[in-house]
Design an enzyme around this catalytic site. Structure first.
Site, PDB file in Angstrom:
ATOM      1  N   ASP A 116       4.588  48.382  -6.545  1.00 16.29           N
ATOM      2  CA  ASP A 116       5.096  47.726  -7.750  1.00 16.29           C
ATOM      3  C   ASP A 116       4.002  47.657  -8.814  1.00 16.29           C
ATOM      4  O   ASP A 116       2.835  47.957  -8.547  1.00 16.29           O
ATOM      5  CB  ASP A 116       5.623  46.317  -7.421  1.00 16.29           C
ATOM      6  CG  ASP A 116       4.699  45.533  -6.484  1.00 16.29           C
ATOM      7  OD1 ASP A 116       3.508  45.874  -6.374  1.00 16.29           O
ATOM      8  OD2 ASP A 116       5.181  44.584  -5.855  1.00 16.29           O
ATOM      9  N   GLU A 159      13.061  40.209  -5.288  1.00 16.13           N
ATOM     10  CA  GLU A 159      13.266  38.778  -5.128  1.00 16.13           C
ATOM     11  C   GLU A 159      14.570  38.509  -4.371  1.00 16.13           C
ATOM     12  O   GLU A 159      15.415  39.402  -4.243  1.00 16.13           O
ATOM     13  CB  GLU A 159      13.339  38.123  -6.522  1.00 16.13           C
ATOM     14  CG  GLU A 159      12.070  38.312  -7.370  1.00 16.13           C
ATOM     15  CD  GLU A 159      10.913  37.384  -6.968  1.00 16.13           C
ATOM     16  OE1 GLU A 159      10.873  36.907  -5.816  1.00 16.13           O
ATOM     17  OE2 GLU A 159      10.038  37.144  -7.823  1.00 16.13           O
ATOM     18  N   HIS A 196      10.126  37.758  -0.488  1.00 15.37           N
ATOM     19  CA  HIS A 196      10.204  39.008  -1.241  1.00 15.37           C
ATOM     20  C   HIS A 196       9.330  40.101  -0.636  1.00 15.37           C
ATOM     21  O   HIS A 196       8.324  39.840   0.014  1.00 15.37           O
ATOM     22  CB  HIS A 196       9.942  38.805  -2.745  1.00 15.37           C
ATOM     23  CG  HIS A 196       8.527  38.572  -3.158  1.00 15.37           C
ATOM     24  ND1 HIS A 196       8.196  37.654  -4.135  1.00 15.37           N
ATOM     25  CD2 HIS A 196       7.353  39.125  -2.768  1.00 15.37           C
ATOM     26  CE1 HIS A 196       6.891  37.679  -4.311  1.00 15.37           C
ATOM     27  NE2 HIS A 196       6.354  38.556  -3.487  1.00 15.37           N
ATOM     28  N   ASN A 233       8.878  33.406  -0.677  1.00 17.07           N
ATOM     29  CA  ASN A 233      10.344  33.364  -0.746  1.00 17.07           C
ATOM     30  C   ASN A 233      10.975  34.576  -0.052  1.00 17.07           C
ATOM     31  O   ASN A 233      12.151  34.852  -0.238  1.00 17.07           O
ATOM     32  CB  ASN A 233      10.802  33.266  -2.208  1.00 17.07           C
ATOM     33  CG  ASN A 233      10.363  34.468  -3.037  1.00 17.07           C
ATOM     34  OD1 ASN A 233       9.766  35.411  -2.513  1.00 17.07           O
ATOM     35  ND2 ASN A 233      10.651  34.443  -4.328  1.00 17.07           N
TER      36      ASN A 233
HETATM   37  C1  GLP Z   1       2.989  39.898  -4.735  1.00 13.47           C
HETATM   38  C2  GLP Z   1       3.217  41.378  -4.498  1.00 13.47           C
HETATM   39  C3  GLP Z   1       3.765  41.639  -3.118  1.00 13.47           C
HETATM   40  C4  GLP Z   1       2.934  40.890  -2.111  1.00 13.47           C
HETATM   41  C5  GLP Z   1       3.078  39.423  -2.327  1.00 13.47           C
HETATM   42  C6  GLP Z   1       2.306  38.579  -1.320  1.00 13.47           C
HETATM   43  O1  GLP Z   1       4.055  39.252  -5.300  1.00 13.47           O
HETATM   44  N1  GLP Z   1       4.080  41.985  -5.446  1.00 13.47           N
HETATM   45  O2  GLP Z   1       3.755  43.033  -2.862  1.00 13.47           O
HETATM   46  O3  GLP Z   1       3.361  41.215  -0.809  1.00 13.47           O
HETATM   47  O4  GLP Z   1       2.594  39.124  -3.629  1.00 13.47           O
HETATM   48  O5  GLP Z   1       0.983  38.462  -1.735  1.00 13.47           O
HETATM   49  P1  GLP Z   1      -0.190  37.844  -0.921  1.00 13.47           P
HETATM   50  O6  GLP Z   1      -0.542  38.860   0.097  1.00 13.47           O
HETATM   51  O7  GLP Z   1      -1.276  37.630  -1.918  1.00 13.47           O
HETATM   52  O8  GLP Z   1       0.308  36.586  -0.318  1.00 13.47           O
END
Ligand code: GLP
Length: 253
Positions: free
Chosen positions: A77, A154, A149, A147
């Site tokens: 992304d 989302e 995702h 959440n």
């Molecule tokens: C972001 C990214 C996701 C990632 C998520 C969790 O929103 N777009 O790809 O998995 O955060 O992040 P973290 O690993 O910092 O908890």
């Protein structure tokens, strides 16, 4: 619109280890094994904090070896409105944390490119990235949001979506504010591979560490197979490995 209930095709392999460092070792080993077996593989990379221990290990062990020189890397992304040179962009982040260190040529690091040139048309940015991903990557590393995702898919995202534009939820923007100078600086939109895109990967590797992820992990693995938890879509994939530390596994039955 009515959708037939999707078939559950495989049980994810769930590995629970003591802590985030141990999870990082398994993730790093899975990535390096994939590259050793297929040096020209297509590797799906994730950003966020969770993959960092694995990335640091890969860099420590493989910098200067050329092992990743022929890999094609694909990001999940990217934010809308950040230039690739913006340090908070996912393109800059992955180059800084991993691919530049491992000698992956910048031209082999692919990501959605929303907002610049021809991609001022966000739909064109999505269509081009989807086309580039073709029949999917060999290994896709995934984190999970609190959440549930995946990427920036989302809750409410249909399981068959392709690369698309999303409006980020307030939770997600707040969670990601630590990477920006102020909470207001977090972009409101992003382009993400869809859940259908992600599911085209040959092998999915989800990593989650810390108690804040425990409820999302339990919903993904043991809750209803439902769009309210995007990560439950993993259970539709025949080859999924889930690496958890004890805290992230804490709400599993
Ligand atoms: C972001 C990214 C996701 C990632 C998520 C969790 O929103 N777009 O790809 O998995 O955060 O992040 P973290 O690993 O910092 O908890």
């Amino acid at each position: 619109m009515e959708h037939p209930a999707p078939a559950v095709t495989g049980e994810p392999q769930v590995v629970v280890v003591d802590d985030a460092a141990a999870a990082g070792r398994i993730v790093a080993a899975t990535i390096s094994d994939t590259v050793r077996r297929a040096p020209t593989c297509r590797l799906g990379l994730a950003t966020g904090s969770t993959p960092l221990p694995a990335y640091r290990l890969l860099v420590a062990e493989l910098r200067g070896t050329g092992a990743f020189a022929r890999v094609q890397a694909f990001l999940l992304d990217e934010y809308v409105g950040l230039a690739a040179t913006d340090p908070a962009s996912y393109r800059a982040t992955i180059r800084r944390e991993l691919t530049d260190e491992l000698g992956v040529p910048p031209a082999s690091v692919h990501a959605p490119d929303p907002g610049s040139g021809r991609h001022a048309d966000l739909d064109a940015a999505c269509a081009d990235y989807e086309r580039l991903l073709g029949d999917g990557v060999d290994l896709q590393l995934l984190g999970i949001g609190r959440n549930g995702h995946l990427g920036f898919n989302e809750p409410g995202t249909p399981f068959d979506t392709t690369t698309h534009v999303v409006t980020l939820s307030d939770t997600t923007r707040a969670d990601n504010a630590r990477f920006f100078p102020t909470p207001e600086a977090v972009p409101t939109h992003a382009v993400t591979q869809g859940l259908g895109t992600i599911r085209r990967a040959r092998h999915l590797l989800l990593a989650a560490t810390g108690a804040a992820k425990a409820d999302a992990v339990a919903a993904a693995l043991e809750g209803p197979l439902d769009v309210s938890c995007p990560a439950s879509a993993l259970r539709l994939h025949p080859r999924v490995t889930v690496v958890l530390d004890r805290a992230a596994a804490g709400a599993l039955s």
